[in-house]
Each structure stands twice: as structure tokens, then as C-alpha cells.
Motif scaffolding. Structure first.
Motif, PDB file in Angstrom:
ATOM      1  N   LEU A  91     -20.295 -48.546  48.146  1.00 13.96           N
ATOM      2  CA  LEU A  91     -19.270 -48.831  48.774  1.00 13.96           C
ATOM      3  C   LEU A  91     -18.127 -47.853  48.250  1.00 13.96           C
ATOM      4  N   GLY A  92     -18.042 -47.516  47.191  1.00 11.31           N
ATOM      5  CA  GLY A  92     -16.966 -46.391  46.919  1.00 11.31           C
ATOM      6  C   GLY A  92     -17.147 -45.258  47.712  1.00 11.31           C
ATOM      7  N   ALA A  93     -18.322 -44.856  47.981  1.00  8.55           N
ATOM      8  CA  ALA A  93     -18.440 -43.593  49.073  1.00  8.55           C
ATOM      9  C   ALA A  93     -17.916 -44.046  50.337  1.00  8.55           C
ATOM     10  N   ILE A  94     -18.153 -45.215  50.928  1.00 10.09           N
ATOM     11  CA  ILE A  94     -17.862 -45.567  52.141  1.00 10.09           C
ATOM     12  C   ILE A  94     -16.238 -45.964  52.153  1.00 10.09           C
ATOM     13  N   ARG A  95     -15.701 -46.369  51.157  1.00 11.82           N
ATOM     14  CA  ARG A  95     -14.337 -46.370  51.005  1.00 11.82           C
ATOM     15  C   ARG A  95     -13.561 -45.057  51.098  1.00 11.82           C
ATOM     16  N   ALA A 147     -14.505 -42.631  52.610  1.00 11.53           N
ATOM     17  CA  ALA A 147     -14.693 -41.993  53.827  1.00 11.53           C
ATOM     18  C   ALA A 147     -13.403 -42.780  54.749  1.00 11.53           C
ATOM     19  N   ALA A 148     -13.647 -44.115  54.798  1.00 10.18           N
ATOM     20  CA  ALA A 148     -12.646 -45.105  55.432  1.00 10.18           C
ATOM     21  C   ALA A 148     -11.473 -44.614  55.123  1.00 10.18           C
ATOM     22  N   ASP A 149     -11.045 -44.498  53.895  1.00 15.79           N
ATOM     23  CA  ASP A 149      -9.711 -44.267  53.709  1.00 15.79           C
ATOM     24  C   ASP A 149      -9.020 -43.040  54.280  1.00 15.79           C
ATOM     25  N   ARG A 150      -9.950 -41.966  54.372  1.00 20.54           N
ATOM     26  CA  ARG A 150      -9.721 -40.673  54.915  1.00 20.54           C
ATOM     27  C   ARG A 150      -9.513 -40.916  56.669  1.00 20.54           C
ATOM     28  N   MET A 151     -10.268 -41.614  57.123  1.00 26.68           N
ATOM     29  CA  MET A 151     -10.200 -41.967  58.442  1.00 26.68           C
ATOM     30  C   MET A 151      -8.822 -42.625  58.561  1.00 26.68           C
ATOM     31  N   ALA A 152      -8.453 -43.676  57.947  1.00 28.09           N
ATOM     32  CA  ALA A 152      -7.350 -44.373  58.054  1.00 28.09           C
ATOM     33  C   ALA A 152      -6.029 -43.461  57.983  1.00 28.09           C
ATOM     34  N   LEU A 153      -6.050 -42.417  56.887  1.00 31.60           N
ATOM     35  CA  LEU A 153      -5.125 -41.680  56.826  1.00 31.60           C
ATOM     36  C   LEU A 153      -4.793 -40.906  58.115  1.00 31.60           C
ATOM     37  N   GLU A 154      -5.865 -40.494  58.723  1.00 35.24           N
ATOM     38  CA  GLU A 154      -5.921 -39.473  59.898  1.00 35.24           C
ATOM     39  C   GLU A 154      -5.242 -40.337  60.973  1.00 35.24           C
ATOM     40  N   ARG A 165     -28.786 -52.352  54.427  1.00 33.03           N
ATOM     41  CA  ARG A 165     -29.025 -52.466  55.863  1.00 33.03           C
ATOM     42  C   ARG A 165     -27.895 -51.645  56.410  1.00 33.03           C
ATOM     43  N   LEU A 166     -26.803 -51.410  56.227  1.00 35.89           N
ATOM     44  CA  LEU A 166     -25.784 -50.874  57.060  1.00 35.89           C
ATOM     45  C   LEU A 166     -25.103 -49.665  56.495  1.00 35.89           C
ATOM     46  N   ALA A 167     -25.408 -49.172  55.364  1.00 30.64           N
ATOM     47  CA  ALA A 167     -25.130 -48.007  54.944  1.00 30.64           C
ATOM     48  C   ALA A 167     -25.360 -46.787  55.802  1.00 30.64           C
ATOM     49  N   GLY A 168     -26.795 -46.833  56.069  1.00 27.32           N
ATOM     50  CA  GLY A 168     -27.187 -45.787  57.028  1.00 27.32           C
ATOM     51  C   GLY A 168     -26.406 -45.363  58.279  1.00 27.32           C
ATOM     52  N   ASP A 169     -25.899 -46.557  58.761  1.00 27.19           N
ATOM     53  CA  ASP A 169     -25.083 -46.546  60.031  1.00 27.19           C
ATOM     54  C   ASP A 169     -23.696 -45.891  59.707  1.00 27.19           C
ATOM     55  N   VAL A 170     -22.997 -45.796  58.591  1.00 23.07           N
ATOM     56  CA  VAL A 170     -21.792 -45.327  58.411  1.00 23.07           C
ATOM     57  C   VAL A 170     -21.470 -44.017  58.942  1.00 23.07           C
TER      58      VAL A 170
END
Length: 241
Positions: free
Chosen positions: A141-145, A147-154, A211-216
Motif C-alpha cells: 500500500l505504501g508503494a501504491i500511495r 504513485a497515487a500521491d504523485r498522480m494527485a500532485l500532477e 487481488r487488486l495490486a496487479g491492476d494498479v
């Protein structure tokens, strides 16, 4: 016409006083039973009935204190103790003839429980730790977070807004990223009622993360395609007359 008599009406004071004395003593005695029942059943509120040869007695307690003591003799019911009004003397006297039998029934009930837990095991298997599972989930989840924070910044930079959402479909499933001033507010998979892979409130289950991490990666790719489309759209803008 009948003339008034000179005889004074009889006073009920002595009877009422005696009735109140009996009720007070019963309330104190039955109050002990109520407290014991509350202790036995592990709750502040409850009710239990006890049968005798003459009828049935019901003890109700609230906040560990006696609420009422009811005697049902078959034909009539008498609230020996209640929070409303005291009983009439005659029904009270009838009920009190059976009070000792009620106490005996209560004592028999308590006695029947003696030793009931003697053979119950009080040693149990060791409880497995979830520490390693939680640590691995938090790592993913840390890795997903990140990536998500980077997208949020952009997104915040492009939209010039501190709040917004970005949605895309990954293999037919809707993914939605919401951002605010602190970064990714949530990452939800499946639309309304879906699974919050990231959230400000609670963590997803380890099974959902697996189940969902692979689709991130697919969602990140969809975001990148979105950015490329924006860039391509601006590249065609010309300021020449």
C-alpha cells in the motif's frame, strides 16, 4: 332518609404502615437477589422468573437494582415491590405466604450452577500473529500511495485546483482517484460501494490488496495516456495569426 352515624371512620394508618414496613423489608431482601442475578448474568438489565408450588415470582432489575418483584398466583398478579404504587394488604399477605418458597427456588437455581464450570478448559491454543501479513500489506500500500500521491500532485498542478477526481477503466472496472491539498484522498475500485484501496479511514483487507495490486499499473498507464492526450492537445495550439 338515613341519619348520619356518630361513629368515626376506621383509620387505615396502622395497616398502611405495616404494609410499608413489609414492602421495605422485601425490597431490601429481594434487592440482594436482583444484584446477584445482575452479577451472574453479566448485565445491568434483566428479568428472571422462579416457579413455586403456589405460583411464579418474577424479578426484574435495571442498573443492577430491583425494578419490581411480581407474584403471579394464577388468578391474580401482585407487584409486591414496584416503582409505582404499593400493593393492597390482602394480596400482599397472600404473596408473602409464598415468599420463602420463592427464595428457596432462587437458592436452588444458584445451587444448580455450582461446579458447572469446573471442567471447562482455561488454556487455549496460541493466537497466530498478523504482524507479517500487516507489514507486507502496508509495504504494498505504501508503494501504491506513493504513485497515487504523485498522480494527485500532477493533477492538482494541471487542473490548478486543490480538489478533484480522475477516473479510468482498467479491464472494464472503474478506478477513481480523488485528491485534495494533502495528496491522494482515496483510490476506489468498482465505483460506488466499491473497494477503497487507499482511504483516510481504514485499510483494505490483505486479500483485496493481493487481488487488486496487479491492476494498479494499468491505472497508472491510463493516467499517463490521459496526460499524453492533454500534451498532444496543447501542442497543436498556435498563437500565429
Amino acid at each position: 332518609m338515613t341519619e348520619p352515624t356518630d361513629r368515626d371512620p376506621a383509620s387505615t394508618e396502622a395497616v398502611a404502615e405495616r404494609r410499608d414496613e413489609v414492602v421495605a423489608r422485601v425490597a431490601d431482601h429481594a434487592g440482594t437477589i436482583a444484584r446477584e442475578l445482575a452479577l451472574l448474568h453479566g448485565g445491568d438489565y434483566g428479568k428472571r422468573s422462579f416457579e413455586t408450588e403456589r405460583g411464579e415470582w418474577t424479578v426484574k432489575y435495571e442498573a443492577g437494582a430491583l425494578q419490581f418483584l411480581l407474584f403471579d398466583g394464577g388468578r391474580t398478579e401482585t407487584y409486591v415491590v414496584s416503582t409505582k404504587h404499593p400493593p393492597d394488604p390482602d394480596p400482599l399477605a397472600t404473596a408473602m405466604e409464598d415468599y420463602d418458597a420463592f427464595v428457596a427456588a432462587y437458592n436452588d437455581y444458584v445451587g444448580s450452577l455450582s461446579g458447572v464450570l469446573d471442567d471447562v478448559a482455561d488454556e487455549f491454543p496460541e493466537v497466530a500473529s498478523t504482524e507479517s501479513v500487516v507489514a507486507e500489506r502496508d509495504r504494498v500500500l505504501g508503494a501504491i500511495r506513493d504513485a497515487a500521491d504523485r498522480m494527485a500532485l500532477e493533477l492538482s498542478r494541471y487542473e490548478a485546483d486543490e480538489y478533484g477526481t480522475f477516473a479510468a477503466r482498467v479491464d472494464g472496472t472503474r478506478w477513481e482517484l480523488k485528491w485534495d491539498v494533502d495528496g491522494a484522498s482515496y483510490l476506489r475500485v468498482g465505483g460506488e460501494g466499491g473497494i477503497y484501496l487507499l482511504s483516510q479511514y481504514e485499510q483494505p483487507s490483505a486479500r483485496d490488496v493481493r487481488r487488486l495490486a496487479g491492476d494498479v499499473s494499468g491505472f497508472v498507464a491510463a493516467f499517463n495516456d490521459h496526460v499524453e492526450d492533454l500534451d498532444a492537445g496543447l501542442s497543436t495550439v498556435s498563437l500565429d495569426p
